[in-house]
Motif scaffolding. Structure first.
Motif, short mmCIF file in Angstrom:
data_model
loop_
_atom_site.label_atom_id
_atom_site.label_comp_id
_atom_site.label_asym_id
_atom_site.label_seq_id
_atom_site.Cartn_x
_atom_site.Cartn_y
_atom_site.Cartn_z
N VAL A 69 -5.54 -6.83 6.83
CA VAL A 69 -5.52 -6.04 5.60
C VAL A 69 -5.73 -7.02 4.45
O VAL A 69 -5.04 -8.02 4.35
CB VAL A 69 -4.18 -5.29 5.41
N THR A 70 -6.71 -6.73 3.63
CA THR A 70 -7.06 -7.62 2.53
C THR A 70 -6.79 -6.92 1.22
O THR A 70 -7.07 -5.73 1.07
CB THR A 70 -8.56 -7.98 2.59
N SER A 71 -6.24 -7.64 0.28
CA SER A 71 -6.02 -7.05 -1.06
C SER A 71 -6.67 -7.94 -2.10
O SER A 71 -7.08 -9.03 -1.85
CB SER A 71 -4.55 -6.89 -1.34
N ILE B 296 0.83 -1.20 0.00
CA ILE B 296 0.00 0.00 0.00
C ILE B 296 0.87 1.26 0.00
O ILE B 296 0.53 2.25 -0.61
CB ILE B 296 -1.01 -0.01 1.16
N GLN C 247 -10.46 1.88 2.93
CA GLN C 247 -10.25 1.08 1.73
C GLN C 247 -9.67 1.94 0.62
O GLN C 247 -9.93 3.13 0.54
CB GLN C 247 -11.52 0.38 1.28
N CYS D 63 -7.31 -2.62 -1.83
CA CYS D 63 -6.87 -3.01 -0.49
C CYS D 63 -7.86 -2.43 0.51
O CYS D 63 -8.39 -1.35 0.31
CB CYS D 63 -5.48 -2.44 -0.28
#
Length: 126
Positions: free
Chosen positions: A124-126, A5, A107, A116
């Protein structure tokens, strides 16, 4: 997302700000950073707290982020987000929403879709 990020955000300029029940930072490169959880904006010893669920306006202290450049991005171990700007401001998004709060405190998206997001459990999700 294959890149971090920080590599997505560092060096980007805030082109405009939106308010209401969330903070929306429109960045160059057509990136959109949306903050739905409580956050604070620090500049030196001054700290201002914001609660998007209560509504906010992108003026005053927040308005100072217009045309600011992100110089450093950090995701905390709990999934919070800290952005440092060339103006000396630091925006810190709380990682853990209150019960009944937003599912994702922040987000990052592009015109192609979600890149992300901070998860409700601090992930943390991508």
């Amino acid at each position: 997302m294959a890149r971090s990020i920080g590599s997505e955000l560092d060096g980007r300029t805030v082109r405009s700000l939106g308010g209401g029940n969330r903070l929306v930072l429109r960045l160059d490169g057509e990136l959109l950073l949306t903050v739905e959880n409580d956050f604070r904006l620090r500049h030196g010893a001054e700290v201002e707290h914001f609660y998007p669920a209560l509504g906010l306006s992108p003026s005053g202290t927040l308005g100072r982020l217009a045309d600011a450049v992100i110089t450093a991005t950090t995701v905390t171990p709990a999934g919070g987000l800290h952005l440092a700007f060339d103006t000396g401001h630091v925006l810190a998004v709380a990682p853990d929403p209150a019960p009944g709060g937003p599912a994702h405190p922040w987000q990052l998206s592009s015109p192609a879709g979600l890149l992300c997001t901070g998860g409700p459990d601090g992930s943390v999700t991508s």
